[in-house]
Design a protein around this motif. Sequence first.
Motif, PDB file in Angstrom:
ATOM      1  N   SER A   1       0.824  -1.206   0.000  1.00  0.00           N
ATOM      2  CA  SER A   1       0.000   0.000   0.000  1.00  0.00           C
ATOM      3  C   SER A   1       0.857   1.255   0.000  1.00  0.00           C
ATOM      4  CB  SER A   1      -0.936  -0.003   1.212  1.00  0.00           C
ATOM      5  OG  SER A   1      -0.172  -0.014   2.404  1.00  0.00           O
ATOM      6  N   PHE A   2       2.139   1.116  -0.193  1.00  0.00           N
ATOM      7  CA  PHE A   2       3.051   2.262  -0.203  1.00  0.00           C
ATOM      8  C   PHE A   2       3.992   2.152  -1.391  1.00  0.00           C
ATOM      9  CE2 PHE A   2       4.807  -1.131   2.381  1.00  0.00           C
ATOM     10  CZ  PHE A   2       6.075  -1.298   1.849  1.00  0.00           C
ATOM     11  N   THR A   3       4.589   3.266  -1.725  1.00  0.00           N
ATOM     12  CA  THR A   3       5.605   3.323  -2.767  1.00  0.00           C
ATOM     13  C   THR A   3       6.630   4.368  -2.335  1.00  0.00           C
ATOM     14  OG1 THR A   3       6.006   3.555  -5.147  1.00  0.00           O
ATOM     15  CG2 THR A   3       4.278   4.946  -4.218  1.00  0.00           C
ATOM     16  N   PHE A   4       7.407   4.885  -3.256  1.00  0.00           N
ATOM     17  CA  PHE A   4       8.376   5.916  -2.913  1.00  0.00           C
ATOM     18  C   PHE A   4       7.651   7.191  -2.494  1.00  0.00           C
ATOM     19  CE2 PHE A   4      10.695   3.347  -6.128  1.00  0.00           C
ATOM     20  CZ  PHE A   4      11.710   2.899  -5.307  1.00  0.00           C
ATOM     21  N   THR A   5       8.311   7.986  -1.680  1.00  0.00           N
ATOM     22  CA  THR A   5       7.775   9.266  -1.251  1.00  0.00           C
ATOM     23  C   THR A   5       8.855  10.336  -1.400  1.00  0.00           C
ATOM     24  OG1 THR A   5       7.024  10.533   0.665  1.00  0.00           O
ATOM     25  CG2 THR A   5       8.321   8.582   1.140  1.00  0.00           C
ATOM     26  N   PRO A   6       8.475  11.571  -1.744  1.00  0.00           N
ATOM     27  CA  PRO A   6       9.473  12.634  -1.831  1.00  0.00           C
ATOM     28  C   PRO A   6      10.142  12.952  -0.491  1.00  0.00           C
ATOM     29  CG  PRO A   6       7.463  13.295  -2.956  1.00  0.00           C
ATOM     30  CD  PRO A   6       7.175  12.008  -2.234  1.00  0.00           C
ATOM     31  N   SER A   7       9.584  12.437   0.603  1.00  0.00           N
ATOM     32  CA  SER A   7      10.206  12.663   1.911  1.00  0.00           C
ATOM     33  C   SER A   7      11.611  12.087   1.967  1.00  0.00           C
ATOM     34  CB  SER A   7       9.373  12.025   3.020  1.00  0.00           C
ATOM     35  OG  SER A   7       8.111  12.617   3.080  1.00  0.00           O
ATOM     36  N   MET A   8      11.877  11.072   1.157  1.00  0.00           N
ATOM     37  CA  MET A   8      13.209  10.493   1.033  1.00  0.00           C
ATOM     38  C   MET A   8      13.620  10.722  -0.408  1.00  0.00           C
ATOM     39  SD  MET A   8      15.769   8.280   0.264  1.00  0.00           S
ATOM     40  CE  MET A   8      15.030   7.333  -1.020  1.00  0.00           C
ATOM     41  N   SER A   9      14.706  11.440  -0.608  1.00  0.00           N
ATOM     42  CA  SER A   9      15.127  11.726  -1.978  1.00  0.00           C
ATOM     43  C   SER A   9      16.632  11.524  -2.112  1.00  0.00           C
ATOM     44  CB  SER A   9      14.754  13.158  -2.362  1.00  0.00           C
ATOM     45  OG  SER A   9      15.368  14.074  -1.487  1.00  0.00           O
ATOM     46  N   LEU A  10      17.056  11.371  -3.347  1.00  0.00           N
ATOM     47  CA  LEU A  10      18.481  11.305  -3.653  1.00  0.00           C
ATOM     48  C   LEU A  10      18.921  12.725  -3.991  1.00  0.00           C
ATOM     49  CD1 LEU A  10      18.530   8.053  -5.804  1.00  0.00           C
ATOM     50  CD2 LEU A  10      18.801   8.315  -3.343  1.00  0.00           C
ATOM     51  N   PHE A  11      19.927  13.221  -3.299  1.00  0.00           N
ATOM     52  CA  PHE A  11      20.393  14.598  -3.445  1.00  0.00           C
ATOM     53  C   PHE A  11      21.691  14.581  -4.250  1.00  0.00           C
ATOM     54  CE2 PHE A  11      22.310  18.603  -2.343  1.00  0.00           C
ATOM     55  CZ  PHE A  11      21.241  19.453  -2.070  1.00  0.00           C
ATOM     56  N   VAL A  12      21.688  15.275  -5.383  1.00  0.00           N
ATOM     57  CA  VAL A  12      22.847  15.298  -6.269  1.00  0.00           C
ATOM     58  C   VAL A  12      23.407  16.720  -6.318  1.00  0.00           C
ATOM     59  CG1 VAL A  12      23.709  14.889  -8.610  1.00  0.00           C
ATOM     60  CG2 VAL A  12      21.853  13.466  -7.689  1.00  0.00           C
ATOM     61  N   THR A  13      24.671  16.861  -5.975  1.00  0.00           N
ATOM     62  CA  THR A  13      25.358  18.135  -6.110  1.00  0.00           C
ATOM     63  C   THR A  13      26.043  18.150  -7.473  1.00  0.00           C
ATOM     64  OG1 THR A  13      25.716  18.258  -3.723  1.00  0.00           O
ATOM     65  CG2 THR A  13      27.095  19.670  -5.108  1.00  0.00           C
ATOM     66  N   CYS A  14      25.656  19.095  -8.308  1.00  0.00           N
ATOM     67  CA  CYS A  14      26.171  19.182  -9.671  1.00  0.00           C
ATOM     68  C   CYS A  14      27.335  20.161  -9.741  1.00  0.00           C
ATOM     69  CB  CYS A  14      25.059  19.623 -10.612  1.00  0.00           C
ATOM     70  SG  CYS A  14      23.648  18.485 -10.627  1.00  0.00           S
ATOM     71  N   ASP A  15      28.219  19.949 -10.723  1.00  0.00           N
ATOM     72  CA  ASP A  15      29.403  20.794 -10.897  1.00  0.00           C
ATOM     73  C   ASP A  15      29.152  21.978 -11.819  1.00  0.00           C
ATOM     74  OD1 ASP A  15      31.017  19.211  -9.262  1.00  0.00           O
ATOM     75  OD2 ASP A  15      31.578  17.912 -10.931  1.00  0.00           O
ATOM     76  N   THR A  16      28.251  21.804 -12.784  1.00  0.00           N
ATOM     77  CA  THR A  16      28.030  22.850 -13.790  1.00  0.00           C
ATOM     78  C   THR A  16      26.543  23.042 -14.042  1.00  0.00           C
ATOM     79  OG1 THR A  16      28.027  21.334 -15.668  1.00  0.00           O
ATOM     80  CG2 THR A  16      30.186  22.219 -14.980  1.00  0.00           C
ATOM     81  N   GLU A  17      26.207  24.181 -14.614  1.00  0.00           N
ATOM     82  CA  GLU A  17      24.818  24.447 -14.974  1.00  0.00           C
ATOM     83  C   GLU A  17      24.347  23.481 -16.057  1.00  0.00           C
ATOM     84  OE1 GLU A  17      21.806  28.164 -15.746  1.00  0.00           O
ATOM     85  OE2 GLU A  17      23.963  28.539 -15.792  1.00  0.00           O
ATOM     86  N   ALA A  18      25.236  23.153 -16.987  1.00  0.00           N
ATOM     87  CA  ALA A  18      24.879  22.186 -18.034  1.00  0.00           C
ATOM     88  C   ALA A  18      24.547  20.833 -17.409  1.00  0.00           C
ATOM     89  CB  ALA A  18      26.022  22.051 -19.037  1.00  0.00           C
ATOM     90  N   ASP A  19      25.275  20.438 -16.383  1.00  0.00           N
ATOM     91  CA  ASP A  19      25.045  19.160 -15.709  1.00  0.00           C
ATOM     92  C   ASP A  19      23.682  19.140 -15.012  1.00  0.00           C
ATOM     93  OD1 ASP A  19      25.882  16.561 -15.027  1.00  0.00           O
ATOM     94  OD2 ASP A  19      26.698  17.250 -13.105  1.00  0.00           O
ATOM     95  N   ILE A  20      23.349  20.187 -14.267  1.00  0.00           N
ATOM     96  CA  ILE A  20      22.064  20.206 -13.559  1.00  0.00           C
ATOM     97  C   ILE A  20      20.910  20.258 -14.563  1.00  0.00           C
ATOM     98  CG2 ILE A  20      21.911  22.709 -13.156  1.00  0.00           C
ATOM     99  CD1 ILE A  20      20.730  22.053 -10.383  1.00  0.00           C
ATOM    100  N   ASP A  21      21.072  21.013 -15.642  1.00  0.00           N
ATOM    101  CA  ASP A  21      20.025  21.092 -16.666  1.00  0.00           C
ATOM    102  C   ASP A  21      19.799  19.728 -17.321  1.00  0.00           C
ATOM    103  OD1 ASP A  21      19.739  23.818 -16.157  1.00  0.00           O
ATOM    104  OD2 ASP A  21      20.924  24.437 -17.896  1.00  0.00           O
ATOM    105  N   ARG A  22      20.894  19.026 -17.629  1.00  0.00           N
ATOM    106  CA  ARG A  22      20.807  17.695 -18.262  1.00  0.00           C
ATOM    107  C   ARG A  22      20.120  16.694 -17.347  1.00  0.00           C
ATOM    108  NH1 ARG A  22      23.709  13.151 -17.629  1.00  0.00           N
ATOM    109  NH2 ARG A  22      25.226  14.160 -16.270  1.00  0.00           N
ATOM    110  N   LEU A  23      20.544  16.655 -16.083  1.00  0.00           N
ATOM    111  CA  LEU A  23      19.946  15.717 -15.132  1.00  0.00           C
ATOM    112  C   LEU A  23      18.480  16.035 -14.873  1.00  0.00           C
ATOM    113  CD1 LEU A  23      22.859  15.285 -12.579  1.00  0.00           C
ATOM    114  CD2 LEU A  23      21.984  13.579 -14.192  1.00  0.00           C
ATOM    115  N   TYR A  24      18.164  17.308 -14.735  1.00  0.00           N
ATOM    116  CA  TYR A  24      16.776  17.710 -14.486  1.00  0.00           C
ATOM    117  C   TYR A  24      15.879  17.255 -15.645  1.00  0.00           C
ATOM    118  CZ  TYR A  24      12.833  20.521 -12.903  1.00  0.00           C
ATOM    119  OH  TYR A  24      11.598  20.916 -12.462  1.00  0.00           O
ATOM    120  N   ALA A  25      16.315  17.507 -16.872  1.00  0.00           N
ATOM    121  CA  ALA A  25      15.530  17.116 -18.046  1.00  0.00           C
ATOM    122  C   ALA A  25      15.352  15.595 -18.116  1.00  0.00           C
ATOM    123  CB  ALA A  25      16.197  17.631 -19.320  1.00  0.00           C
ATOM    124  N   ALA A  26      16.430  14.857 -17.919  1.00  0.00           N
ATOM    125  CA  ALA A  26      16.367  13.392 -18.026  1.00  0.00           C
ATOM    126  C   ALA A  26      15.522  12.783 -16.913  1.00  0.00           C
ATOM    127  CB  ALA A  26      17.772  12.803 -17.994  1.00  0.00           C
TER     128      ALA A  26
END
Length: 132
Positions: free
Chosen positions: A71-96
């Motif tokens: 009766s449960f699945t993943f919740t945003p209360s637990m998330s994977l936090f990624v620190t990106c090095d560049t704006e291109a990197d965060i944009d790419r990961l966000y889109a994907a």
Amino acid sequence: MAQKVSTFLMFQNGDAEEAMTFYVSLLDEAKIVSLTRFGPGEDGVEGKVKQAVFLLAGQEYMCFDSDPRHSFTFTPSMSLFVTCDTEADIDRLYAALSEGGGELMPLGSYGFSTKFGWVTDRFGVSWQLNLP
């Protein structure tokens, strides 16, 4: 043996291998370390992930496919936090990661970082992406 803590992801739709392969394709220092499948007569869907270990940015994660529905699945209360090095990197990961998923916080400057975004991917896993 010393204690060890690993993040463990349970997939209920048989998506463990697809999700793991997708994540490994996106991040640095990432690879599938081990993969064991359910065999005939075992307590799980034959061929699905019984247990897998993979690395993302050098950090170990575990996952499997759960045959019983919960009766449960993943919740945003637990998330994977990624620190990106560049704006291109965060944009790419966000889109994907947001493709086929959902946007919890759009990419922007929220005062605590240069650029930040929070998404849920198509598998239901929550990701916070940060460009300090």
